[in-house]
Write an enzyme that holds these catalytic residues in place. Structure first.
Site, PDB file in Angstrom:
ATOM      1  N   LYS A 109       0.863  -1.179   0.000  1.00 39.51           N
ATOM      2  CA  LYS A 109       0.000   0.000   0.000  1.00 39.51           C
ATOM      3  C   LYS A 109       0.899   1.229   0.000  1.00 39.51           C
ATOM      4  O   LYS A 109       1.731   1.406   0.897  1.00 39.51           O
ATOM      5  CB  LYS A 109      -0.883  -0.023   1.241  1.00 39.51           C
ATOM      6  CG  LYS A 109      -1.762   1.192   1.389  1.00 39.51           C
ATOM      7  CD  LYS A 109      -2.719   1.007   2.551  1.00 39.51           C
ATOM      8  CE  LYS A 109      -3.567   2.221   2.779  1.00 39.51           C
ATOM      9  NZ  LYS A 109      -4.472   2.040   3.925  1.00 39.51           N
ATOM     10  N   LYS A 114      -2.205  -1.616  -3.842  1.00 41.58           N
ATOM     11  CA  LYS A 114      -3.090  -0.445  -3.764  1.00 41.58           C
ATOM     12  C   LYS A 114      -2.271   0.821  -3.845  1.00 41.58           C
ATOM     13  O   LYS A 114      -1.264   0.908  -3.143  1.00 41.58           O
ATOM     14  CB  LYS A 114      -3.830  -0.526  -2.432  1.00 41.58           C
ATOM     15  CG  LYS A 114      -4.660   0.668  -2.093  1.00 41.58           C
ATOM     16  CD  LYS A 114      -5.225   0.518  -0.704  1.00 41.58           C
ATOM     17  CE  LYS A 114      -5.960   1.798  -0.383  1.00 41.58           C
ATOM     18  NZ  LYS A 114      -6.330   1.902   0.976  1.00 41.58           N
TER      19      LYS A 114
HETATM   20  C1  PBG Z   1      -7.121   2.862   5.790  1.00 36.74           C
HETATM   21  C2  PBG Z   1      -7.557   2.866   4.367  1.00 36.74           C
HETATM   22  C3  PBG Z   1      -7.442   3.912   3.436  1.00 36.74           C
HETATM   23  C4  PBG Z   1      -8.018   3.446   2.251  1.00 36.74           C
HETATM   24  C5  PBG Z   1      -8.458   2.149   2.494  1.00 36.74           C
HETATM   25  N1  PBG Z   1      -8.138   1.806   3.800  1.00 36.74           N
HETATM   26  C6  PBG Z   1      -6.970   5.304   3.597  1.00 36.74           C
HETATM   27  C7  PBG Z   1      -5.582   5.615   3.922  1.00 36.74           C
HETATM   28  O1  PBG Z   1      -4.699   4.774   3.984  1.00 36.74           O
HETATM   29  O2  PBG Z   1      -5.366   6.815   4.155  1.00 36.74           O
HETATM   30  C8  PBG Z   1      -8.117   4.226   0.971  1.00 36.74           C
HETATM   31  C9  PBG Z   1      -9.056   3.693  -0.044  1.00 36.74           C
HETATM   32  C10 PBG Z   1      -9.426   4.632  -1.140  1.00 36.74           C
HETATM   33  O3  PBG Z   1      -8.819   5.691  -1.357  1.00 36.74           O
HETATM   34  O4  PBG Z   1     -10.372   4.291  -1.837  1.00 36.74           O
HETATM   35  N2  PBG Z   1      -8.158   2.533   6.658  1.00 36.74           N
END
Ligand code: PBG
Length: 338
Positions: A207, A260
């Protein structure tokens, strides 16, 4: 006289001649069964509040979920992933593991309405903490760590509790998303200790610290109140590091891996697919990717159904087995009328 063209023995265009031929040789097929739909759940009653930066996406109160998940299942979408907006935020994000927390209520409501729909829960602290960070932060000015630093091992204790609480409420899969070292191993041990050895872990293994999460932070009301997430989420410049992260998650017992965001990271997806052909691979087509398409379509600049199906097919072609996407419901409809 023969033209130059007529001497060609090899003509790739032959297999593109008709719709039937093109369909026969199609290498990648996108199906509703490949899609996972994110849901945002809030407290209250009778709430279906559209998110300003994500047209067509809503925060739902628990009483609204039955109709919504029935529609999702009816469209052939096999799973949802849940994000909760708690009533109150605190330093530990305690509603995250409360038996009657918003996510726990939502899981029970969804499983009661459509038992076969797979419920995945996002296991992270950022929506629940008053500071908006994904873990317990350092407040000790005299420690070796900077103030505000996300404390790794103390965070593990909390997210392990959260995962068990989600499993107890009936979650089918838990998905830790904080990029905290050891999160998969800690959650595996906690689940096993609570007799949830059958509950799979979908790890947000790779991520990135991405600006494409902007609209999500509106939706989940989770922006960090100071600083950023760069000390735990990955640097967008790196791909070898992605292989290190996924190898660790596999060793810790992850059942499914994720990359992601999706579209700016298709090379990463491809590399992870090659490195781990044995595990299901999920791509998260994130909020910013969604909102860009919606904004362009609203202006009449893009043909939305075609662009969405092309992008999702590209994500699958790069190596994803499953795609988490806000387009899921519309894409499933468009696929069924193709
Ligand atoms: C964290 C989380 C995030 C997203 C999914 N889980 C936000 C982040 O890491 O700031 C982002 C998903 C998206 O942008 O669609 N709980």
């Amino acid at each position: 006289m023969k033209t130059k063209d007529q001497k060609l023995a090899v003509r790739p265009r032959r297999l593109r001649f008709s719709a039937g031929l093109r369909k026969m040789v199609r290498e990648t097929e996108l199906n509703a069964a490949d899609l996972i739909y994110p849901l945002f759940i809030c407290h209250g009653e009778n709430i279906r509040a559209e998110i300003r930066s994500m047209p067509g996406i809503y925060q739902f109160s628990v009483d609204q979920l039955k109709a919504e998940v029935e529609e999702i299942a009816q469209l052939g979408i096999p799973a949802v992933i849940l994000f909760g907006i708690p009533a109150a935020k605190d330093a530990e994000g305690s509603e995250n593991f409360a038996p009657d927390g918003i996510i726990q209520q939502a899981i029970r409501a969804i499983k009661a309405a459509v038992p076969d729909l797979i419920v995945i829960t996002d296991v992270c602290m950022c929506e629940y903490t008053d500071h908006g960070h994904c873990g317990i932060i350092n407040t000790d000015r005299h420690s070796n760590l900077p103030e505000g630093y996300v404390l790794n091992d103390r965070t593990l204790d909390v997210i392990a509790k959260v995962a068990v609480s989600h499993a107890q409420a009936g979650a089918d899969i838990v998905a830790p998303s904080g990029m905290i070292d050891g999160m998969v191993g800690a959650i595996r041990a906690a689940l096993d200790g609570a007799s949830f050895e059958h509950t799979p872990i979908l790890s947000y293994s790779v991520k990135y610290a991405s600006a494409f999460y902007g609209p999500f932070r509106d939706a989940a009301e989770s922006p960090p109140q100071f600083g950023d997430r760069k000390t735990h989420q990955m640097d967008p410049s790196n791909v070898r590091e992605a292989l290190r992260e996924t190898a660790l998650d596999v060793a810790e017992g992850a059942d499914m891996l994720m990359v992601k965001p999706a579209l700016p990271y298709l090379d990463v997806l491809y590399r992870v697919r090659q490195a781990h052909p044995e595990l299901p691979l999920v791509a998260y087509n994130v909020s910013g990717e969604y909102s860009m398409v919606k904004a362009a379509a609203a202006n009449g600049w893009l043909d939305e159904p075609k662009v969405v199906l092309e992008a999702l097919t590209g994500i699958k072609r790069a190596g994803a087995d499953l795609i988490i996407t806000y387009h899921a419901k519309e894409a499933a409809r468009w696929l069924s009328t193709q």
